[in-house]
Design a protein around this motif. Structure first.
Motif, short mmCIF file in Angstrom:
data_model
loop_
_atom_site.label_atom_id
_atom_site.label_comp_id
_atom_site.label_asym_id
_atom_site.label_seq_id
_atom_site.Cartn_x
_atom_site.Cartn_y
_atom_site.Cartn_z
N ASP A 207 0.84 -1.19 0.00
CA ASP A 207 0.00 0.00 0.00
C ASP A 207 0.89 1.25 0.00
O ASP A 207 2.06 1.18 0.36
N ARG A 209 0.32 3.55 2.01
CA ARG A 209 0.47 3.90 3.43
C ARG A 209 1.64 3.09 3.99
O ARG A 209 1.47 2.00 4.50
N ALA A 210 2.82 3.63 3.84
CA ALA A 210 4.03 2.95 4.29
C ALA A 210 5.00 3.99 4.80
O ALA A 210 5.18 5.04 4.18
N ARG A 216 1.76 -1.29 5.09
CA ARG A 216 0.49 -2.01 4.94
C ARG A 216 0.49 -2.83 3.67
O ARG A 216 1.00 -2.39 2.65
N GLN A 246 -6.27 -6.56 6.88
CA GLN A 246 -5.14 -6.28 5.98
C GLN A 246 -3.86 -6.16 6.81
O GLN A 246 -3.74 -5.29 7.68
N ILE A 248 -0.14 -5.59 8.41
CA ILE A 248 0.84 -4.50 8.47
C ILE A 248 2.15 -5.11 8.95
O ILE A 248 2.18 -5.78 9.98
#
Lengths: 305, 234
Positions: A207, A209-210, A216, A246, A248
């Motif tokens: 993702d 969002r890292a 993620r 999901q 992480i």
């Protein structure tokens, strides 16, 4: 003595070392280079301690100008480095002459490059480490956790005359699609059978969002069927599954304790590889026994000898 | 107590001692910590205690996983609770006021108690430090009286002032530095909870006990407290 002046930087260009240890019981995160293998190679090239302070450059946008003749080393991602416009490939030590500019443009292969200097870059040790943790305000040039900024001066005290490359056979393969080794954790049996199948038999997409706390992954939703957990210590590389299913993967700047169930933890070697992947890339997992993973790790460490 | 050793990572093992959060766990947790520190010595990289567990991160170049597991098992032989080695007792001054602790009203309403009684009850108990986490020096303490328990805010605040004292469920804590946070805020302490120049860094360590002491606005400011109202931070 100042030897390099920063001409360009981003919030993702940070001084790092192996991390901060012996203080995690106080809530202090580990920090340190996300790809410890490449950090170690950058230092190895100059004959440094493998954990000497380096610059972690994520995605590019970093430039320095030499105030005098320097010998430096570069390992990890190929971020399109150039010396006065001439391409510079990673996995080697190199000279940067007085007045020359070293520029990192954009990611060509991998995400994080490590720049080392003889004896390591000078930085105060805060709680035993120079690792920059922005959130906790520790480490970095002034010890207050700030990223490297334009105009700042970098210095080092060591000497090195080693102009060399990391042998081809020993370079981490940043293009490898080999699955990532996952040491199974205590809650693994409390995920549904379908979830266990999906973990190891489907691809997971990184993702956007890292950050240095965690990455993620997107894929099939995983279902934890056990009891809610009481917060407990989180190891580096832990793969936790929050209620949205999901996973992480937790990196160096993760919180020290947490209460989401976990599939297990990536091995340090697998985590170093993951740290070089970009959003949208796909990864797979494979289960590994702790003892076997340990043997692989010890074997790998011998490549730095 | 029902100790189990679990794999958590290549170079980390989890010692699980209990299944429930309880103040009575603490003497056992402290005794086990001490034994583990002694057993691993220089080969211990970090020991991360939480409510019911101790995570042992050891030097994988010195110990194989099976050696580490044996060290833990041996360290637990004839373990007895460490009651007198209980840590320090800290008294944290707190200025309980709506301007810095806006959920005082909410807790009063939920419990049916007067605000002054909420304050009296919060500051009457001696709390255990169960674990540190979330941020350097952030101590999870408990247990607060059932009647004061309240769930976390449904939307966490983006900015909670340093020193803010809060309640979440039956736990209480103080924020060492400005950070986001979802605890019900009831006051503010001037105490410096984490100081990189102090021996041991964190004011509170796992196993310590803490009592909150209500102080006036004048005392709070005298002690170096910052009385900027919470709304002014947002």
């Amino acid at each position: 003595m100042s030897r390099l002046t920063i001409e360009a930087s981003t919030p993702l260009c940070l001084l790092q070392d192996a991390g901060r240890f012996g203080v995690r019981h106080l809530g202090v995160t580990q920090g340190g280079a996300a790809d410890w293998c490449s950090m170690s190679w950058a230092n190895w090239l100059l004959g440094n301690n493998l954990d000497a302070t380096v610059i972690e450059i994520t995605l590019g946008g970093f430039a320095v100008v030499a105030a005098e003749d320097c010998l430096l080393a570069l390992a990890g991602a190929d971020l399109g480095a150039q010396i006065d416009g001439q391409p510079l490939a990673p996995w080697r030590s190199f000279k940067l002459g007085k007045g020359q500019k070293l520029l990192f443009t954009q990611p060509l292969l991998g995400a994080r490059a490590y720049l080392a200097a003889p004896g390591g870059f000078e930085a105060p040790k805060v709680l035993g480490s120079s690792a920059t943790v922005v959130r906790e305000e520790f480490g970095g040039l002034d010890g207050m956790g700030l990223p490297l900024a334009k105009g700042a001066a970098l210095s080092y005290r060591g000497e090195s005359l080693l102009l060399r490359e990391v042998p081809l056979a020993l370079r981490p393969d940043l293009q490898s699609n080999a699955p990532l080794d996952l040491v199974l954790g205590a809650q693994i049996g409390q995920f549904s059978g379908q979830s266990l199948f999906d973990v190891f038999n489907t691809a997971w997409s990184l993702d956007s969002r890292a950050d240095r706390m965690g990455i993620r992954l997107l894929g099939s939703a995983l279902h934890y069927q056990g009891q809610p957990m009481i917060s407990e210590g989180i190891p580096l590389g832990a793969v936790q599954v929050p209620p949205d299913g999901q996973p992480i993967v937790l990196l160096n700047d993760r919180q020290t304790i947490g209460g989401y169930p976990r599939l297990g933890a990536l091995t340090p070697l697998a985590l170093a590889r993951l740290a070089q992947r970009l959003p949208g890339d796909k990864v797979r997992f494979t289960p590994v026994m702790q003892e076997r993973a340990w043997q692989d790790h010890i074997h790998y460490l011998q490549s730095y000898l | 107590m029902n100790p189990r050793i679990e794999v958590v990572a290549l170079d980390c093992l989890m010692l699980r001692l209990f299944d429930e959060i309880a103040e009575a766990n603490m003497p056992w947790m402290l005794a086990a910590s001490e034994r583990l520190r002694g057993a691993f010595g220089e080969q211990l990289i970090d020991l991360v205690p939480s409510y019911t567990t101790l995570m042992v991160h050891y030097d994988l170049t010195a110990l194989s996983p099976s050696q580490a597991r044996e060290l833990i098992a041996e360290a637990l032989i004839d373990l007895s609770p460490n009651a007198q080695a209980a840590g320090q007792c800290h008294v944290l001054p707190v200025w309980y006021d709506l301007s810095v602790g806006p959920e005082l009203d909410l807790l009063a309403e939920r419990s049916g108690l007067a605000v002054a009684e909420v304050i009296r009850r919060h500051s009457a108990r001696e709390y255990q430090v169960f674990a540190l986490g979330f941020a350097p020096g952030f101590a999870f303490m408990g247990l607060v009286e059932e009647i004061l328990a309240a769930p976390r805010l449904s939307t966490p605040r983006k900015k909670v002032a340093a020193g803010s004292v809060g309640i979440a469920e039956r736990q209480t804590a103080a924020y060492p530095v400005v950070s986001p946070g979802g605890w019900n805020l009831i006051g503010r302490t001037p105490a410096k909870l984490f100081d990189r120049n102090r021996d041991g860094y964190s004011l509170m360590q796992p196993g310590d006990t803490v009592r909150f002491e209500a102080v006036s606005h004048a005392e709070f400011v005298n002690l170096g407290g910052d009385d900027t109202p919470l709304e002014a931070l947002a």
